[in-house]
Design a protein around this motif. Structure first.
Motif, PDB file in Angstrom:
ATOM      1  N   VAL A  92       0.739  -1.162  -0.038  1.00  0.00           N
ATOM      2  CA  VAL A  92      -0.090   0.354  -0.166  1.00  0.00           C
ATOM      3  C   VAL A  92       0.607   0.981   0.105  1.00  0.00           C
ATOM      4  CG1 VAL A  92      -1.636   1.673   1.255  1.00  0.00           C
ATOM      5  CG2 VAL A  92      -2.211  -0.845   1.157  1.00  0.00           C
ATOM      6  N   ASN A  93       1.911   1.980   0.472  1.00  0.00           N
ATOM      7  CA  ASN A  93       3.197   2.457   0.680  1.00  0.00           C
ATOM      8  C   ASN A  93       3.485   2.825  -0.512  1.00  0.00           C
ATOM      9  OD1 ASN A  93       1.727   3.328   3.170  1.00  0.00           O
ATOM     10  ND2 ASN A  93       3.804   1.757   4.130  1.00  0.00           N
ATOM     11  N   GLY A  94       3.512   1.870  -0.954  1.00  0.00           N
ATOM     12  CA  GLY A  94       4.493   1.694  -2.590  1.00  0.00           C
ATOM     13  C   GLY A  94       3.946   0.980  -4.060  1.00  0.00           C
ATOM     14  N   MET A  95       2.811   1.543  -3.910  1.00  0.00           N
ATOM     15  CA  MET A  95       2.348   1.265  -5.233  1.00  0.00           C
ATOM     16  C   MET A  95       2.684   0.886  -6.676  1.00  0.00           C
ATOM     17  SD  MET A  95      -0.606  -0.858  -3.425  1.00  0.00           S
ATOM     18  CE  MET A  95      -1.394  -0.408  -4.803  1.00  0.00           C
ATOM     19  N   SER A  96       3.643   1.732  -6.843  1.00  0.00           N
ATOM     20  CA  SER A  96       4.208   2.357  -7.896  1.00  0.00           C
ATOM     21  C   SER A  96       5.167   0.975  -8.284  1.00  0.00           C
ATOM     22  CB  SER A  96       5.000   3.611  -8.620  1.00  0.00           C
ATOM     23  OG  SER A  96       5.571   3.673  -7.772  1.00  0.00           O
ATOM     24  N   ALA A  97       6.307   0.583  -7.313  1.00  0.00           N
ATOM     25  CA  ALA A  97       7.224  -0.785  -7.242  1.00  0.00           C
ATOM     26  C   ALA A  97       6.507  -1.685  -7.191  1.00  0.00           C
ATOM     27  CB  ALA A  97       7.928   0.028  -5.930  1.00  0.00           C
ATOM     28  N   ALA A  98       5.488  -2.004  -6.448  1.00  0.00           N
ATOM     29  CA  ALA A  98       5.175  -3.239  -6.388  1.00  0.00           C
ATOM     30  C   ALA A  98       4.371  -3.484  -7.677  1.00  0.00           C
ATOM     31  CB  ALA A  98       4.126  -3.552  -5.364  1.00  0.00           C
ATOM     32  N   TYR A  99       4.097  -2.263  -8.836  1.00  0.00           N
ATOM     33  CA  TYR A  99       2.953  -3.220  -9.618  1.00  0.00           C
ATOM     34  C   TYR A  99       4.169  -2.581 -10.482  1.00  0.00           C
ATOM     35  CZ  TYR A  99      -0.766  -3.668  -7.302  1.00  0.00           C
ATOM     36  OH  TYR A  99      -1.912  -4.930  -6.319  1.00  0.00           O
TER      37      TYR A  99
END
Length: 163
Positions: free
Chosen positions: A43-50
């Motif tokens: 949740v805190n780093g959605m751009s990196a996670a996706y």
């Protein structure tokens, strides 16, 4: 979708806004306790996670450029080959009823097909009635039990769509 709303891929500058939307919308539907996606580390780093292969996340901006929603696709946790999950599709109240949900879902499903997934799975709550109407309208079928290993034991409705 209204021409006032714009759908685009998430960028690192969107992470705080997306996290805030998730943390605002989920409690609105009683999804803030243990077993809900609000507590997922991504949740805190959605751009990196996706940003990894087989994953994608988009945001919706209003006419001022403010992020008012988002949604994405990722492989279903739990080693379930060929199955993706619709993840963290939430919209602020001002974005609802404007076609953003349907446009986002269609974008996610198009990506899932292009990525080679065979099934799209999702988890939701009984109280998210409008979302369930959309899922059913686009062909999702209810499941009797959850798939995979998302850890979201707070969810009480599960759906899947053959892609």
């Amino acid at each position: 979708m209204s021409t006032e709303l714009k759908l685009r891929p998430i960028e690192p500058r969107d992470d705080a806004a997306v996290a805030a939307i998730i943390r605002e919308v989920m409690p609105e539907f009683g999804a803030d306790g243990p077993g809900f996606a609000i507590h997922d580390p991504e949740v805190n780093g959605m751009s990196a996670a996706y940003s990894r292969p087989g994953r994608a996340y988009w945001v919706v901006e209003d006419e001022t450029g403010r992020v008012v929603g988002g949604g994405g696709i990722a492989p279903l946790d739990g080693d379930v080959p060929g199955v993706c999950e619709l993840r963290k599709m939430y919209f602020l109240p001002e974005a609802r009823g404007r076609g953003a949900g349907e446009r986002m879902l269609r974008q996610c499903l198009a990506f899932a097909r292009e990525a080679g997934y065979r099934i799209c799975y999702l988890e939701t709550l009984a109280g998210m009635e409008q979302a369930q109407k959309l899922y059913r309208r686009l062909g999702f079928q209810p499941l009797p039990r959850p798939m995979g290993a998302t850890g979201h034991f707070g969810c009480d409705r599960w759906f899947a769509l053959d892609l």
